[in-house]
Scaffold this active site. Sequence first.
Site, PDB file in Angstrom:
ATOM      1  N   SER A  71     -10.028   1.918   2.832  1.00 27.03           N
ATOM      2  CA  SER A  71      -8.983   2.709   1.890  1.00 27.03           C
ATOM      3  C   SER A  71      -8.118   1.742   1.065  1.00 27.03           C
ATOM      4  O   SER A  71      -7.425   2.390   0.116  1.00 27.03           O
ATOM      5  CB  SER A  71      -8.131   3.795   2.750  1.00 27.03           C
ATOM      6  OG  SER A  71      -7.292   2.893   3.633  1.00 27.03           O
ATOM      7  N   SER A  89     -10.038  -0.754   6.602  1.00 25.33           N
ATOM      8  CA  SER A  89      -9.639  -0.355   5.422  1.00 25.33           C
ATOM      9  C   SER A  89      -8.949  -1.600   4.943  1.00 25.33           C
ATOM     10  O   SER A  89      -8.258  -1.350   3.716  1.00 25.33           O
ATOM     11  CB  SER A  89      -8.562   0.904   5.450  1.00 25.33           C
ATOM     12  OG  SER A  89      -9.040   2.011   5.638  1.00 25.33           O
ATOM     13  N   LYS A 121       0.852  -1.380  -0.069  1.00 25.34           N
ATOM     14  CA  LYS A 121      -0.086  -0.026   0.072  1.00 25.34           C
ATOM     15  C   LYS A 121       0.826   1.268  -0.027  1.00 25.34           C
ATOM     16  O   LYS A 121       1.845   1.106   0.687  1.00 25.34           O
ATOM     17  CB  LYS A 121      -0.856  -0.154   1.270  1.00 25.34           C
ATOM     18  CG  LYS A 121      -1.953   1.225   1.345  1.00 25.34           C
ATOM     19  CD  LYS A 121      -3.034   0.880   2.472  1.00 25.34           C
ATOM     20  CE  LYS A 121      -4.011   1.998   2.389  1.00 25.34           C
ATOM     21  NZ  LYS A 121      -4.605   1.629   3.743  1.00 25.34           N
TER      22      LYS A 121
END
Lengths: 499, 491
Positions: free
Chosen positions: B155, B179, B80
């Site tokens: 997210s 997330s 990420k």
Amino acid sequence: MSSPSYTVIIGLEVHTQLKTNSKLFCSCANEFNPDNPNTQTCPVCLGLPGALPVMNRHAFDLSLKTALALNCTIPHFTKWDRKQYYYPDLPKAYQISQFDLPFSENGWLEITNDEDGGPVRRINITRAHLEEDAGKNVHDESGQGGDSGVDLNRTGTPLLEIVSEPDLRSASEARRYLEEMRTLLLFIEVSDCNMQEGSLRCDANVNLHIHNEDGTTTATPIVELKNMNSFRNVEMAIDYEVKRQHSEFKKTGKTIDDSSKVTRGWDAERSVTFAQREKEDVSDYRFFPDPDLVPVVLTESEIEVVRRSLPETPAVKRDRFRTEHGLTEYDASVIIGQGPGITAYFEAVVFACGDGKIAVNWVTQDVLRDLNASESGVDDFPITSDLLGTLLKWITSERLTNKSAREVYAILKKRAVTGDEISVQDVETLAAEREIVRDTGALEAAIAAAIASRPDAVEDVKTGKLQAVGPMMGMVMKQVGGADPKEVRAMLISMIQDS
Amino acid sequence: MPELYEQSTESLLSALNAGDLSSRTLTTACLDRIDQLNKKLNAFVSVNADAALAKADAVDKRRATGQTIGLLQGLPVGVKDNICQAGVATTCGSRMLHNYCPPYDAHVVEQLNAEDGVIVGQLNMDEFAMGSSTETSASGVTRNPWNPEHSPGGSSGGAAAAVAAGMVPLALGSDTGGSIRQPASFCGVVGMKPTYGRVSRFGLVAFASSLDQIGPFARDVHGAALLLQVISGHDTRDTTSVDSVVANYTGQFNQSLEGLRIGIVDEHYGEGLDDEVEAAVRRGIERLESAGATVKSVKLPHARYSVATYYLIAPSEASSNLARYDGIHYGHRTEDFNSRNDGLIDLYCRSRGEGFGAEVKRRIMLGTYALSAGYYDAYYLKALKVRRRIREDFDKAFAEVDIIAGPVAPTAAFRIGEKMNDPLAMYLSDIYTISANLAGIPGISVPCGLTTNGLPIGLQLQASTFSETTLLQAAAMAETSGDTIGVCPVA
């Protein structure tokens, strides 16, 4: 003139950088290094994204040591808070500090207003808390509008803030408090206390309690004084501020209720204070517990370990110098006020010679004078405590006169200039050459010879002109190096009169 | 023989281990897959093929010469975009950090490298991890591989989409309020948030420090367990990282669930829960029951305050964590600045005004307000108290059960754009996941079915702190006993 119509109220905030190898929350070097900006930084103290702080336990222990020396209470739980504001020298836009649960509180420091002693005043300490220092903004001082820079070498330096109660009542008392604080911090070896390098800084909160004719009291607005880079400046700034506040009050009648705390800076060149930014502009620091740092939980035994590591405090040492070495309050204060180096030197000299009063005279007169002239530290002083102690031992055992000792001292200094090693044996030899002569036979012979060679002077002495013994004394002293001049003179006169 | 991108973690590992598959072949296949699909899905924001292939070759060479190989054996991994890699742009999906390259590796990146993971690139995310749809990234919207009209969740939407689409078998995400789990649910992959403190946050760009936790995405529970194994453990650089033994997460899947106590929470099945999601979740739990678990009701009375609590604590911490992006030291600085007329405040305001997107600004304002003098006690402090109650609820519940099972999100993947103008609706998509962050407990999302529209549905399992082993065992059982959701139909 009537007595002052007001009382001065002063509280001090002392910031001291702790003497650790590394910074408070990272392993960067903790060193004063303004010439090489941004060379002592890492992701943590630069506040780079993703970097996390880790508490330096040594810094915390030094703080504990200080707080214990200041007689503070140490709670068993303390935590870290973020103090948030924007400034280029603060790369995270918050300072890691301590807000509502500092690691220490409710202590005190005793001072005397008068160096000769006088009544002891106990100044209460509200709290001491640990925080990280900010960096430094560097501006173009040529005034040509060049770019400003930010130096983050200092960012994250462990900084101990010690807040006093508003217990101080005069500028000179404030100075005494600072001197005593500095001495303490030096003796317990937590800080260099170098005001030029910023490792000791002070802000003062000052206001007046005006005594009204009807017996009531009115407080003037509190002013926080900043930018004072020496104890003398602190004293001068407070003195100035007291007069300014008094005349301001007479002019405007403004009280503490009419104004929140304002900040004034000290202009050392013009010797005035000047208004700075109103504090309320930035007063909401939005403190909250730092979620990146776990709280510090202490056990009584951990605190005890630090307490046991505390060396003798200056106050205790002063008392001991009086009782153990027979020093006056004044002499004890002078020695200890010179810091741990001189104090240790003095104690070594006392140990060697066995007489505190002789040692203190020599250290405060000869040694301090020479140290000041050479601008070097006591550690580099060529006449070590061993040498001086050896020399003074000759005086205390009444084998050497003060005058002869000064001669030896002067010879030692000269040798030091040429870089010669000086040994204790050298001192012994030089002193022995000047040893007080107790052999009266030799002395009497020398005196008889002097009398015989100067019949004119003998006559003068007989008619009462005692100063005529001078030349004969010179002859005797030359002959018998270690003779005591007082003794020689007395013997001369008596032998002439008996002749 | 299924395509490489369809194979289970176990079969990839055994092929690598047997020498039937090289890391270079597998990495090349992933890079090809990324080439083929990323334009459409926008899961990766950057790919470093050269570095990945070099690492793959190095692992292959060591394997060929009989040297020790790390746990990941050359498996490709996506990371990420809020996890720092030295010299690799780490933008957090924000214009603010569009030019920012960290000078150091995050702890988890060090662990990936040490255990022979092949890092192929950085994965898209909502800006600073604030969002539930991966629509707020400065690098554009990520699309759901199951249906590109739909959001992958967020997210960590890039990570979920990349694993679902077979671009990488493994990925790292971060979970502050759901997330990892919510996008895993939306994309039909396994995603796990570990116990707070299990994985070091050192090098994870902070959103809300007391809630953030890095965790694994994988095609299957085995892969998630393996990746968790690699990244777990104590790190002295993060004082919230816990010094406790890391169990062997991958070695315990074959144990029976006999006697496992599963709790269900009645409050989970109220208003707002989609019927199809509810049905799939209930079926998933029934299957665990038939595999030997016992099921009983537990109460989490304060769970209904979790969204409100979260939206005070997370923005408060975020407002502080993001204050450092001021245009002075690094990151975006406004060009609209003239030192003759403008002051420092102008520089701050414009740099931040330009650098941050709308959702980030909204949360910074919420947090700044909540921490302000006069409001702190009523908001932040109160939220901390409720947080404690929520944690106590879980403590009580886990005295009675080993696992709490329920939905991950109220719906399957919503359409892109559907909730962008309704922040509250967006926030409520994390209603079932947020409380695990507040309580610090681990949670995992395992696929448990598809909607009639062919969108994945996730089953959430939660356990008490540091009960990752139990959680993974239960998740593995849910996985093998459940209906397979099949291969993602993308491409």
